[in-house]
Structures are given as C-alpha cells and as structure tokens.
Design a protein around this motif. Structure first.
Motif: not given
Length: 325
Positions: A28-36
């Motif tokens: 799911e982090l592939a679509f959440e740059p900040r969370a990554l």
C-alpha cells in the motif's frame, strides 16, 4: 527492521527472505509517498515498484538504508546519483529480462512483417519472412545476445550499432553481430530493433538526421525510451510509408494526443511496457535481487556517526573527531 518490501514478489522468494530477516510487506505504500518516507527511518533495505520514487528527499528520511532493490526492469524511479552519494547500492538484475525482451521483439517482427504487406515483384500485396530479412540491432544490452541467437535460428542476417562500443570490441564477434554505422544500418536493414539505453545526450538521436534514410518498407520495434526518437521525424516516415510499421513498448504520455505529430497514425502500435515482464523473468529478477540484498544485510552494518549535543560551555570543533577542549 531489516527489509521493507513494497513491490509484490513471488511467494517462494518472500518466504526465503522472511526466514532470514525481519521483513515488512507493505504494497500500500506504493501509493502513499509521505507514509513511505516515514517508514524508511529504520529500514536497511527496500524493494520498490516503478511507482515509488527513491530520490534525495526520500533518502533524507533513511539514515540506515544500504540497498534499494527493484525486481521490475528499469530504474527510472530511482535517483542513481543520490543513492551513490549516500552510499546506497541500487540492486537490480540486468540480465533477468533479456530472454523475455528478445522473444517479444521476435514476435513483434514476425507480426509486422506478415501483417503489413508490401508489393511483390508480380504486383501482389504479400507479407515477408523474417529468415530472409537483414535485422539491425540499435543498442547492445544483454537482450541483444539473445536476439542474435534467435535471429540466427531463423536465418536472418544480423548487424548492430552501439555508440558505446568500438567496432573492434570483442562483443561483436562473440555475439555474432556485424558492427555498422547508424545511417548505414538504417539504409540496409529490413527490420530494426531499438534497445539502446537512454541518456539525455541521445534525445532525438533517431530524427531528421537518420530516419529519412531508412530502407523503404522497413519495420521498427523499440523497447527503448521513446525520447530516442524525434516525434516529427518518426511521424513523417510513418505517414509517407517509408517505414511500413513501428511497434513501441512504451511511449511518452500524451505523445498520441490530438495535435501531436503521431496522433492518428494507424501503422504505429503501442504496448504498455510488457516486453520485459513474464512469469519467468520476474522470478529470475526477484531471486537475483533477493540474494544480493541478503548478502548486504548479512554484512556487518556500517558504523553510524555518534550524536553529540552541543554544550554551550564547550567550543565545538566542526572537523571530524573528538570535541576540542
């Protein structure tokens, strides 16, 4: 945490990694740059898909990162210079997709040579055989070796051009490809396969300087970055019929929009980067990346700089080493 896996991997590869390291699987982090970026703080290695950007900003949040892996072909989402500056190794397989890319190009050539007919000596519209063709390879990556072997089985003549290889380089003889200048190759070949690695200095290389000299009824297959081609020059040779057909396995977004030179050209076919993606190539690549990352994680961790709070009563020495008395 040892390893953050954002790109889905084959089950057997994931199980092997999980048996050896502390692994977090978070697609799911592939679509959440900040969370990554937030997740990178204590990660020593990461495997990312093409949609994840690993640039200088991301590396700022990754003080202990030692490796960035990518199982998919290419590395356009990874800032190689920033990784080098930060001592982060970029892990990818350069040979895992070679066979897949070669088979894709062979299939595309067979399709276009038969599907786009030419006028025979008797006036009939007929297809052509790959075995009777001279095929030019623009670029000599690992896939070129597989291409030469497959084309040899058909009986094709194989010539090649690569600006990074001298004509006396032994690779030409070993791979059974005859070196040739780019203009001569385009003038000579019935089919051209473009697989040259892209650098900014090659932008528009295949443009007005070379494309107008293509052999009539030539077909072109490209698995390279579309910026190697000048849009106007490519549109001109396709519209005039000098190039009978072209097949690109990726194209710059918007290149086919209304008002652009390539809009509405029916002899141009685009596929969404499928040349390098097969079940077998992904498995080979995943194992290659996993084994190298395992080696890096098993090595002794790099020493981290000690954190020393500034004491107002003690003058700080900005050079490396102990604080000056």
């Amino acid at each position: 945490m040892d390893l953050l896996v954002v790109e889905p991997l084959e089950t057997e590869v994931m199980q092997w990694l999980e048996s050896r390291h502390a692994v977090r699987f978070a697609p799911e982090l592939a679509f959440e740059p900040r969370a990554l970026r937030q997740a990178l703080y204590n990660v020593r290695a990461i495997i990312v898909p093409p949609s994840c950007a690993i640039d200088a900003q991301a590396l700022h949040y990754a003080p202990v990162l030692r490796a960035v892996g990518r199982a998919s072909a290419g590395a356009e989402n990874i800032d190689l210079d920033a990784c080098a500056r930060n001592g982060v190794e970029v892990v990818r397989s350069l040979t895992a997709s070679a066979q897949a890319e070669a088979e894709f190009m062979i299939g595309a050539l067979l399709s276009m040579l038969r599907r786009v007919p030419v006028v025979g000596s008797d006036g009939m519209l007929v297809g052509r055989e790959l075995g009777a063709a001279t095929v030019g390879l623009v670029g000599m990556p690992p896939a070129a070796r597989s291409m030469s072997q497959l084309l040899g089985a058909f009986g094709s003549k194989v010539v090649g051009y690569d600006p990074s290889l001298h004509a006396s380089d032994s690779v030409w003889e070993r791979w059974r490809v005859r070196p040739m200048g780019l203009r001569e190759l385009l003038e000579t070949c019935d089919a051209v396969c473009v697989q040259l690695a892209y650098f900014s200095r090659y932008q528009g290389l295949l443009g007005d300087r070379f494309l107008p000299f293509c052999k009539p009824n030539q077909v072109i297959v490209s698995t390279a970055h579309s910026a190697l081609f000048d849009e106007k020059a490519l549109a001109a040779v396709l519209s005039s019929g000098r190039v009978a057909a072209a097949w690109f396995d990726s194209m710059e977004p918007g290149a086919l929009d209304s008002g652009r030179p390539l809009a509405g050209i029916t002899t141009l076919q685009i596929t969404p980067r499928v040349a390098s993606t097969t079940r077998e190539s992904r498995l080979r690549s995943a194992w290659a990346v996993a084994r190298r990352i395992d080696e890096l994680l098993a090595a002794a961790p790099q020493p981290q700089r000690d954190f020393r709070p500034t004491d107002p009563s003690v003058p700080a020495d900005l050079a490396d080493g102990p604080v000056s008395p």
